[in-house]
Design an enzyme around this catalytic site. Structure first.
Site, PDB file in Angstrom:
ATOM      1  N   LYS A  53       0.840  -1.202   0.000  1.00 36.00           N
ATOM      2  CA  LYS A  53       0.000   0.000   0.000  1.00 36.00           C
ATOM      3  C   LYS A  53       0.872   1.249   0.000  1.00 36.00           C
ATOM      4  O   LYS A  53       0.628   2.188  -0.765  1.00 36.00           O
ATOM      5  CB  LYS A  53      -0.920   0.015   1.234  1.00 36.00           C
ATOM      6  CG  LYS A  53      -2.113  -0.917   1.080  1.00 36.00           C
ATOM      7  CD  LYS A  53      -2.869  -1.099   2.381  1.00 36.00           C
ATOM      8  CE  LYS A  53      -3.923  -2.200   2.202  1.00 36.00           C
ATOM      9  NZ  LYS A  53      -4.541  -2.646   3.434  1.00 36.00           N
ATOM     10  N   GLN A  97      -5.149  -1.405   9.537  1.00 40.32           N
ATOM     11  CA  GLN A  97      -5.067  -2.739   8.943  1.00 40.32           C
ATOM     12  C   GLN A  97      -5.715  -3.778   9.864  1.00 40.32           C
ATOM     13  O   GLN A  97      -5.413  -3.837  11.054  1.00 40.32           O
ATOM     14  CB  GLN A  97      -3.586  -3.081   8.693  1.00 40.32           C
ATOM     15  CG  GLN A  97      -3.352  -4.402   8.021  1.00 40.32           C
ATOM     16  CD  GLN A  97      -3.866  -4.432   6.574  1.00 40.32           C
ATOM     17  OE1 GLN A  97      -3.633  -3.499   5.804  1.00 40.32           O
ATOM     18  NE2 GLN A  97      -4.574  -5.488   6.221  1.00 40.32           N
ATOM     19  N   ASP A 120     -11.412   2.816   3.794  1.00 39.12           N
ATOM     20  CA  ASP A 120     -11.822   1.410   3.688  1.00 39.12           C
ATOM     21  C   ASP A 120     -13.334   1.308   3.459  1.00 39.12           C
ATOM     22  O   ASP A 120     -13.840   0.265   3.050  1.00 39.12           O
ATOM     23  CB  ASP A 120     -11.486   0.667   4.993  1.00 39.12           C
ATOM     24  CG  ASP A 120     -10.278  -0.252   4.831  1.00 39.12           C
ATOM     25  OD1 ASP A 120      -9.944  -0.598   3.681  1.00 39.12           O
ATOM     26  OD2 ASP A 120      -9.693  -0.627   5.866  1.00 39.12           O
TER      27      ASP A 120
END
Ligand code: NDP
Length: 291
Positions: A53, A97, A120
């Site tokens: 990422k 995460q 997200d």
């Protein structure tokens, strides 16, 4: 006739190029979108994701901010960091995460993220916006899967879509996206009766289960678009002792003989997820500045 293989790698690459051009135009106006990624603990797969990422964020010209916290971090400390990132004007997107260590309630953390920075798309505000057809941040994997469907066919109205899996991360938002495109949507799950028969209805079949090659070739309707979200590591003794390989939730070789188009694993949905994370970061950066 064998199905067309949907090249997720190439489509992700082209999306990143579009994003990079937009980011360059924004930086000309002094705006550099920033994505903060928080990793708690040492989970090996998460370390790889976070590294990828960060690299891709920088490659499209955005700022990558990484916070690595020890595995014994308390929920209170993580919530404090999220509050700091919420307040930091240089941060447009926040991604914590998952999975998180057991002492931390992931849902509480998700709900602490400013919905405007929730790249997200897991915050209940963004889930609610998606469900009610309002603009918002859409979870990356279903968003990427939808882009792959649309690479095959843009007018989806009236098509039968079957989504296998009802997680908040993939299955449910995927079903919402298909519904927005006027598909007739069925969501299947572990309690569905005669899953094979349900799948045979699908003009668009999305498998997001996490069971290696659960979906067999004879479950596929002739000419269907098949999106395989699953990523499963299985033993590969043919490649040598102790070797493994990745397979999806769909038995690929069987399915490609009947499908019209199908995503491979790897190289299908996987590459789209991070590209859509970057798309969300850009969207958040623009929305926070009123455009
Ligand atoms: P979850 O485990 O959260 O959800 C799995 C879903 O599949 C559940 O709804 C479950 O039903 C259903 N299910 C399980 N077994 C069966 C079965 N035998 N028949 C029918 N339905 C079943 O997984 P996720 O949604 O998070 O992920 C799904 C897959 O996608 C995984 O392989 C994951 O690795 C992969 N993934 C890939 C990403 C990418 O970037 N490509 C990103 C995210 C996930 P029930 O609700 O009844 O338990």
């Amino acid at each position: 006739m064998a199905a067309r293989i949907i090249d997720g790698k190439a489509i992700a690459q082209s999306l990143r190029e579009t994003l990079a051009a937009e980011v360059e135009a924004l930086s000309g106006r002094g705006i550099v979108p920033g994505l903060a990624v928080v990793l708690v603990g040492e989970d090996a797969a998460s370390q790889v994701y976070v590294r990828n990422k960060a690299a891709q964020t920088k490659a499209v010209g955005m700022r990558s901010i990484e916070h690595r916290l020890p595995a014994d971090t308390s929920e209170a400390d993580l919530l404090r960091l999220v509050a700091t990132l919420n307040a930091d004007d240089a941060v447009d997107g926040i991604l914590v995460q998952l999975p998180l260590p057991a002492q931390i309630d992931a849902q509480r953390v998700i709900e602490a993220i400013d919905p405007e920075k929730d790249v997200d798309g897991f915050h209940p505000v963004n889930a609610g916006r998606l469900a009610t057809g309002l603009p918002g941040l859409v979870p990356c994997t279903p968003q990427g899967s939808m882009r792959l469907v649309e690479s095959v066919r843009t007018d989806l109205a009236g098509l039968e879509a079957v989504v296998v899996g009802r997680s908040n991360i993939v299955g449910k938002p995927m079903a919402q996206l298909l519904l927005q495109r006027s598909c007739t949507v069925t969501i299947a799950h572990s309690r569905t009766r005669d899953l094979a028969e349900v799948c045979r209805r699908a003009d668009i079949l999305v498998a997001a289960v996490g069971r290696p090659e659960l979906v067999r070739g004879d479950w596929i309707r002739e000419g269907a678009i098949v999106i395989d979200v699953g990523i499963n590591r299985v033993p590969a003794p043919e490649a040598g002792e102790g070797k493994t390989r990745l397979v999806g939730d769909v038995a690929f070789e069987e399915a490609r003989a009947r499908a019209g188009a199908i995503t491979p694993v790897p190289g299908g949905v996987g590459p789209m997820t991070i590209a859509c994370l970057l798309a969300n970061t850009l969207q958040a950066a623009k929305a926070r500045r009123g455009n």
